[in-house]
Design an enzyme around this catalytic site. Structure first.
Site, mmCIF file in Angstrom:
data_model
loop_
_atom_site.group_PDB
_atom_site.id
_atom_site.type_symbol
_atom_site.label_atom_id
_atom_site.label_comp_id
_atom_site.label_asym_id
_atom_site.label_seq_id
_atom_site.Cartn_x
_atom_site.Cartn_y
_atom_site.Cartn_z
ATOM 1 N N HIS A 1 -3.351 8.275 -7.837
ATOM 2 C CA HIS A 1 -3.936 7.036 -6.996
ATOM 3 C C HIS A 1 -4.960 7.589 -5.834
ATOM 4 O O HIS A 1 -5.277 6.955 -4.891
ATOM 5 C CB HIS A 1 -2.671 6.379 -6.303
ATOM 6 C CG HIS A 1 -1.961 5.581 -7.410
ATOM 7 N ND1 HIS A 1 -0.909 4.744 -7.305
ATOM 8 C CD2 HIS A 1 -2.462 5.544 -8.588
ATOM 9 C CE1 HIS A 1 -0.549 4.191 -8.218
ATOM 10 N NE2 HIS A 1 -1.368 4.450 -9.207
ATOM 11 N N CYS B 1 -24.375 5.266 -5.862
ATOM 12 C CA CYS B 1 -24.461 6.367 -4.879
ATOM 13 C C CYS B 1 -23.166 7.328 -5.118
ATOM 14 O O CYS B 1 -21.963 6.763 -5.592
ATOM 15 C CB CYS B 1 -24.334 5.990 -3.190
ATOM 16 S SG CYS B 1 -24.382 7.397 -2.293
ATOM 17 N N ASP C 1 18.759 4.895 -6.922
ATOM 18 C CA ASP C 1 19.010 3.652 -7.403
ATOM 19 C C ASP C 1 19.352 3.728 -8.966
ATOM 20 O O ASP C 1 18.607 3.914 -9.395
ATOM 21 C CB ASP C 1 17.826 2.828 -7.202
ATOM 22 C CG ASP C 1 17.977 1.437 -7.596
ATOM 23 O OD1 ASP C 1 19.202 1.085 -8.135
ATOM 24 O OD2 ASP C 1 16.902 0.589 -7.876
ATOM 25 N N ASN D 1 1.367 9.251 -5.092
ATOM 26 C CA ASN D 1 1.235 9.160 -3.813
ATOM 27 C C ASN D 1 -0.076 9.991 -3.162
ATOM 28 O O ASN D 1 -0.604 10.782 -3.675
ATOM 29 C CB ASN D 1 2.636 10.085 -3.080
ATOM 30 C CG ASN D 1 3.840 9.293 -3.576
ATOM 31 O OD1 ASN D 1 4.101 8.101 -3.976
ATOM 32 N ND2 ASN D 1 5.091 10.080 -3.483
ATOM 33 N N CYS E 1 -26.755 6.643 1.953
ATOM 34 C CA CYS E 1 -27.414 5.418 1.623
ATOM 35 C C CYS E 1 -26.946 4.241 2.425
ATOM 36 O O CYS E 1 -27.267 3.298 2.499
ATOM 37 C CB CYS E 1 -26.859 5.104 0.034
ATOM 38 S SG CYS E 1 -25.318 4.243 0.087
ATOM 39 N N CYS F 1 -18.316 6.635 -1.159
ATOM 40 C CA CYS F 1 -19.287 5.479 -0.848
ATOM 41 C C CYS F 1 -18.800 4.226 -1.682
ATOM 42 O O CYS F 1 -18.446 4.352 -2.773
ATOM 43 C CB CYS F 1 -20.668 5.908 -1.177
ATOM 44 S SG CYS F 1 -21.894 4.998 -0.780
HETATM 45 N N1 APR Z 1 14.675 10.231 -3.721
HETATM 46 C C1 APR Z 1 14.203 9.621 -4.989
HETATM 47 N N2 APR Z 1 13.926 8.369 -5.115
HETATM 48 C C2 APR Z 1 13.959 7.678 -4.219
HETATM 49 C C3 APR Z 1 14.487 7.776 -2.850
HETATM 50 C C4 APR Z 1 14.465 9.271 -2.522
HETATM 51 N N3 APR Z 1 14.995 9.739 -1.439
HETATM 52 N N4 APR Z 1 14.100 6.880 -1.935
HETATM 53 C C5 APR Z 1 13.842 5.940 -2.920
HETATM 54 N N5 APR Z 1 13.636 6.337 -4.049
HETATM 55 C C6 APR Z 1 13.309 5.364 -5.265
HETATM 56 C C7 APR Z 1 13.606 4.005 -5.295
HETATM 57 O O1 APR Z 1 14.919 3.770 -5.812
HETATM 58 C C8 APR Z 1 12.392 3.289 -6.033
HETATM 59 O O2 APR Z 1 12.872 3.522 -7.475
HETATM 60 O O3 APR Z 1 11.968 5.492 -5.458
HETATM 61 C C9 APR Z 1 11.215 4.556 -6.268
HETATM 62 C C10 APR Z 1 10.184 3.873 -5.322
HETATM 63 O O4 APR Z 1 9.503 2.959 -6.330
HETATM 64 P P1 APR Z 1 8.247 2.054 -5.887
HETATM 65 O O5 APR Z 1 8.008 1.881 -4.392
HETATM 66 O O6 APR Z 1 7.652 1.213 -6.913
HETATM 67 O O7 APR Z 1 7.240 3.449 -6.158
HETATM 68 P P2 APR Z 1 6.227 3.851 -7.283
HETATM 69 O O8 APR Z 1 6.956 3.971 -8.912
HETATM 70 O O9 APR Z 1 5.641 5.212 -6.525
HETATM 71 O O10 APR Z 1 5.009 2.657 -7.565
HETATM 72 C C11 APR Z 1 4.612 2.374 -6.558
HETATM 73 O O11 APR Z 1 2.649 1.220 -6.159
HETATM 74 O O12 APR Z 1 3.333 0.813 -3.889
HETATM 75 C C12 APR Z 1 2.301 1.049 -5.020
HETATM 76 O O13 APR Z 1 0.364 2.539 -4.997
HETATM 77 C C13 APR Z 1 1.725 2.567 -4.481
HETATM 78 O O14 APR Z 1 1.502 4.283 -6.128
HETATM 79 C C14 APR Z 1 2.488 3.277 -5.502
HETATM 80 C C15 APR Z 1 3.082 2.491 -6.646
#
Ligand code: APR
Length: 255
Positions: free
Chosen positions: A127, A140, A229, A108, A162, A135
């Site tokens: 990320h 640069c 999930d 995140n 630049c 830049c």
């Molecule tokens: N607590 C824990 N997990 C949760 C919650 C919660 N309150 N709410 C949702 N989730 C879970 C979902 O079930 C899902 O498995 O968080 C996960 C989010 O998955 P992604 O959106 O694929 O996130 P991530 O694994 O971080 O990969 C996403 O790709 O969207 C881009 O750059 C962005 O870094 C990010 C990456």
């Protein structure tokens, strides 16, 4: 094992206390509980009719830099209005008091772990971070950390060195993760310093974070998942089914 009783929590805590090292992987799910939608899947980000994942690419920036800049300015303001939740805080507390090895890798870029007080030296922003700029000119080296988040949004700022366009120092879809971040995390895993990986709100579909889990398991480590999930693809030893913002403060209590 789905964690349903105090005995399950005790077995997790007993193992955690015996660990030499912990790797915590944070994904979009943790910030979802702070009101920041994920970029993909159910309830994903939609800004002014645009799909966030279409705006977070180098191609989108090339085509319409102002649009992409304004989207990131919106994300920045929303992150500032959001607060770290119980999960961010519990993990930050663990990292502050843990006397053995610990590394947190967050996908995140909202800065909520930092604001929860997570020690920076044990945190990898895999990320990048919305509050940093760099830049676009590859020759640069201009970087700005913690720039003024209220910087105007009517034009894309230019590099003071630049004059090329500046951009958010985040990793967009299709871009490579910074090499030093990969090295820091690989080093923790390869020197066998990780006995436990905490998968917090990650779908484990995005590399390199997804690969870290299997590496730790291959080396005999265990896995705890915090996710509502149960269809999550990660095989684990403890499954805390539900919001990480609720489970982490319980699981990491009294460590
Ligand atoms: N607590 C824990 N997990 C949760 C919650 C919660 N309150 N709410 C949702 N989730 C879970 C979902 O079930 C899902 O498995 O968080 C996960 C989010 O998955 P992604 O959106 O694929 O996130 P991530 O694994 O971080 O990969 C996403 O790709 O969207 C881009 O750059 C962005 O870094 C990010 C990456």
């Amino acid at each position: 094992m789905s964690v349903t009783s105090d005995a399950d929590i005790n077995s997790f805590q007993t193992y955690l206390q015996s660990c030499r090292g912990i790797l915590a992987l944070i994904g979009a799910g943790l910030s979802q509980a702070s009101g920041i939608p994920p970029f993909r899947g159910l309830n994903c980000e939609n800004w002014n009719g645009y799909d966030a994942s279409d705006l977070c690419t180098p191609e989108a920036f090339c085509e319409d830099p102002l649009l992409v800049w304004q989207f990131h300015a919106f994300c920045r303001q929303r992150a500032l209005k959001s607060n770290p939740n119980g999960g961010h805080i519990a993990l930050a507390k663990l990292a502050s008091i843990w006397e053995k090895d610990m590394l947190t890798v967050t996908q995140n870029f909202d800065g909520l772990s930092e604001r929860a007080g997570h020690p920076q030296e044990y945190l990898v922003d895999m990320h990048g971070n919305l509050f940093n700029l760099r830049c676009t000119n590859v020759q640069c080296n201009f970087r700005k950390i913690d720039f003024d988040p209220n910087l105007g949004t009517s034009e894309v700022p230019k590099c003071p060195k630049c004059s090329a366009l500046l951009r958010p120092a985040v990793v967009w879809f299709g871009e490579l993760v910074p090499y030093n971040h990969i090295v820091a995390t690989n080093e923790a895993i390869e020197t066998n310093r990780v006995d436990l990986v905490l998968c917090i709100g990650i779908s484990a579909e995005v590399w390199p974070a997804a690969g870290y889990i299997s590496e730790v398991v291959k080396r005999g480590g265990k896995v705890a998942v915090f996710n509502p999930d149960s269809g999550t693809k990660v095989k684990c030893d403890w499954f805390f089914k539900g919001g990480a913002e609720q489970w982490l403060p319980i699981a990491l209590n009294n460590i």
